[in-house]
Design an enzyme around this catalytic site. Structure first.
Site, PDB file in Angstrom:
ATOM      1  N   CYS A  96      29.850   5.842 -11.646  1.00 51.91           N
ATOM      2  CA  CYS A  96      30.743   6.868 -12.205  1.00 51.91           C
ATOM      3  C   CYS A  96      30.535   7.013 -13.715  1.00 51.91           C
ATOM      4  CB  CYS A  96      32.186   6.591 -11.811  1.00 51.91           C
ATOM      5  SG  CYS A  96      33.154   8.114 -11.720  1.00 51.91           S
ATOM      6  N   HIS A 128      32.056   6.041  -6.039  1.00 56.21           N
ATOM      7  CA  HIS A 128      32.382   4.605  -6.140  1.00 56.21           C
ATOM      8  C   HIS A 128      31.954   3.883  -4.860  1.00 56.21           C
ATOM      9  CE1 HIS A 128      34.901   4.644  -9.811  1.00 56.21           C
ATOM     10  NE2 HIS A 128      35.078   5.900  -9.475  1.00 56.21           N
ATOM     11  N   GLU A 187      31.472   0.849  -4.351  1.00 57.08           N
ATOM     12  CA  GLU A 187      32.129  -0.458  -4.174  1.00 57.08           C
ATOM     13  C   GLU A 187      33.340  -0.370  -3.250  1.00 57.08           C
ATOM     14  OE1 GLU A 187      32.231   1.460  -6.811  1.00 57.08           O
ATOM     15  OE2 GLU A 187      34.113   1.304  -7.936  1.00 57.08           O
TER      16      GLU A 187
END
Ligand code: GLN
Length: 543
Positions: free
Chosen positions: A384, A510, A512
């Site tokens: 990001c 994102h 993750e």
């Protein structure tokens, strides 16, 4: 269709006892016995959601597929259960009051005085049932944030009392998490705080069914007996939760203590099948017996609070286990990085991740970090804001666009290579208005991204207001930074890569947030793999 059964998890004595991990571990065991389980979290604060909170206040803001900005515990729920959560899984006091007050204005309670009981508690009960009523779940676990006895959690505890009464015995139970401190000077484990905490619960009319006791030492039988006696629970329902090496040990520790079995007995659900934890044990085996070790620098501006990057740290654990590699994270404050000291600070790193974030603070440090890893062929992963900084760095140092920037931190830049998204320009309200949640992305054939994911269409979660400025795309691609992931509906650049580099990937989303124990995120897995290769090449050179 049988209706869902409900488990409430409350906490006492202190905060930070790990209710989220206990709830996730129990859910995992129940899931491994074949039950369909979900977990929701009630947060007693007045914000509608944690989206507007500074990470220093509340840690990471976890975003779900449906674009809800939620508490970081939902990340644990997904990582343990490998099933997605949604807005219904996170409710705050603010959200409850907001909907009651909105209904009041619409005339839903015409003629009535609107009160905490029954209107607020009814709304809480509606939120508890929202997931159970979908028919998708056998069991709904509701974690109540905060500590019993806090003024703020009172309406939630009252709603739990009523709910238990409404659904009748064996349909809802309460698990209370407490602390059994060890007094060094006396050489003893102390039960008094637990007794008092249970008294607090009893005062609100709630009898806990099971006590999970956090402790730094094993809890002997006589102490368990004492707790059982003072707190009106069966001795088998006093569960020990000792400190663990990793949160991923907790499900097996809870299995050993038979927490899942006690729960099923109390809910009158079948418990004849043992939980199938083979996959989980395999993961733990790989996690605990690494054959490689790498150190990744995590560059961010909230590094003092590790919870601010919770999902990234956990994704590295999953990806490390997958590679049988121990991943050490070196937390690097972006404000401490200067072009002059980067080399020194990065010398022994095997990869660098530049983290997400907002605002101008620390930006130049991130850009200095990226310049170093780009020029020195160190594996790089930008997420990001990290991707946006990589785009800016490339503009300044490769395309020679002096003063290139994102308009987030320089509105008057002559080269706005990262620009506010068009539909964001109209936004005036701060809460819940970013580009949030899952969006599709097409991967370019032959790109690293396509190879890593092993497919050409993916979906990942987002939380941003700025984007790559496509007016510059051609110049970037000519110079070697290519857009390899594109949103098929808007043309928004989702992934950039540099080909002539061992591993240089920046993503607008994102990744993750979707990494789980059973499904490690592919970009993290391959980034760690690249770090392992970089480390072994480095060893060869040193020899
Ligand atoms: N601040 C940047 C944006 O809003 C990046 C956001 C992020 O890193 N989550 O676009």
């Amino acid at each position: 269709m049988a209706s869902a059964k409900y488990i409430f998890v409350t906490g006492g004595v202190t905060s930070s006892l790990g209710k989220g991990i206990i709830a996730s571990s129990l859910a995992k065991l129940l899931q491994a016995r074949g039950f369909s389980v979900t977990i929701q979290k009630f947060d007693p604060y007045l914000n509608i959601d944690p989206g507007t909170l500074n990470p220093y206040e509340h840690g990471e803001c976890y975003v779900t597929d449906d674009g809800a900005e939620t508490d970081l515990d939902l990340g644990h729920y997904e990582r343990f259960l490998n099933t997605p959560t949604s807005q219904a899984n996170n409710v705050t006091t603010g959200r409850i009051y907001n909907s009651v007050i909105t209904k009041e204005r619409q005339g839903a309670y015409l003629g009535k005085t609107v009160q905490v009981i029954p209107h607020i508690t009814d709304e809480i009960k509606r939120s508890i049932r929202a997931l159970g009523d979908t028919g998708e779940y056998d069991i709904v676990i509701t974690e109540i944030g905060g500590c019993v006895g806090d003024i703020e959690s009172l309406p939630f505890i009252e709603a739990v009392r009523q709910f238990k009464w409404d659904v009748g015995p064996n349909n809802a139970i309460v698990i209370h998490l407490t602390l059994i401190p060890y007094l060094k000077s006396a050489g003893e484990l102390k039960t008094k705080p637990t007794q008092h905490s249970v008294k607090d619960l009893l005062e609100t009319g709630v009898q806990p069914d099971i006590l999970v006791c956090r402790s730094e030492h094993p809890i002997p039988q006589d102490i368990r007996k004492k707790i059982a006696l003072f707190c009106n629970v069966h001795i088998n329902s006093v569960i020990e939760a000792q400190d663990a090496d990793t949160i991923y040990d907790v499900p097996l520790m809870m299995k050993k203590e038979k927490l899942d079995e006690r729960v099923l007995v109390k809910l009158k659900l079948s418990h004849d099948k043992e939980p199938d934890m083979e996959g989980w044990k395999e993961f733990l085996g790989r996690l605990k017996n690494p054959s490689e070790e790498v150190t990744i620098g995590l560059v961010g501006k909230y590094v003092e609070l590790r919870d601010a990057y919770k999902s990234i740290a956990e994704a590295f654990i999953h990806a490390g286990a997958q590679n049988e590699c121990k991943v050490n994270i070196r937390w690097i404050h972006s404000e401490t990085l200067l072009p002059e000291n980067v080399e020194n600070l990065f010398e022994d790193l095997d990869g660098v991740l530049v983290a997400p974030g907002f605002g101008e603070r620390g930006i130049e440090g991130k850009i200095a970090a990226i310049r170093y890893v780009r020029e020195n062929q160190v594996p790089f992963f930008g997420i990001c804001l990290g991707m946006q900084c990589a785009v800016v760095e490339f503009a300044r140092n490769v395309l020679k666009l002096d003063g290139a920037a994102s308009t987030e931190w320089n509105q008057n830049t002559s080269h706005p290579v990262i620009n506010m998204m068009e539909d964001q320009k109209k936004v005036t309200i701060k809460g819940g208005t970013m580009r949030l949640g899952a969006y599709p992305c097409d991967l370019k054939k032959g790109s690293r991204a396509a190879q890593v994911y092993g497919k050409s269409k993916i979906s990942e979660r987002h939380r941003h207001r700025y984007e790559f400025n496509n007016q510059y795309l051609e110049a970037y691609e000519k110079a070697g930074m290519t857009a390899t992931g594109i949103n098929p509906d808007t043309g928004l650049v989702e992934i950039v890569e540099i080909k002539d580099h061992p591993w240089f990937v920046g993503v607008q989303f994102h990744p993750e947030l979707k990494s789980t124990v059973m499904n490690p995120q592919p970009l993290f897995v391959h980034f760690v793999k690249a770090a392992v290769e970089y480390a072994s090449a480095k060893r060869l050179v040193v020899r």
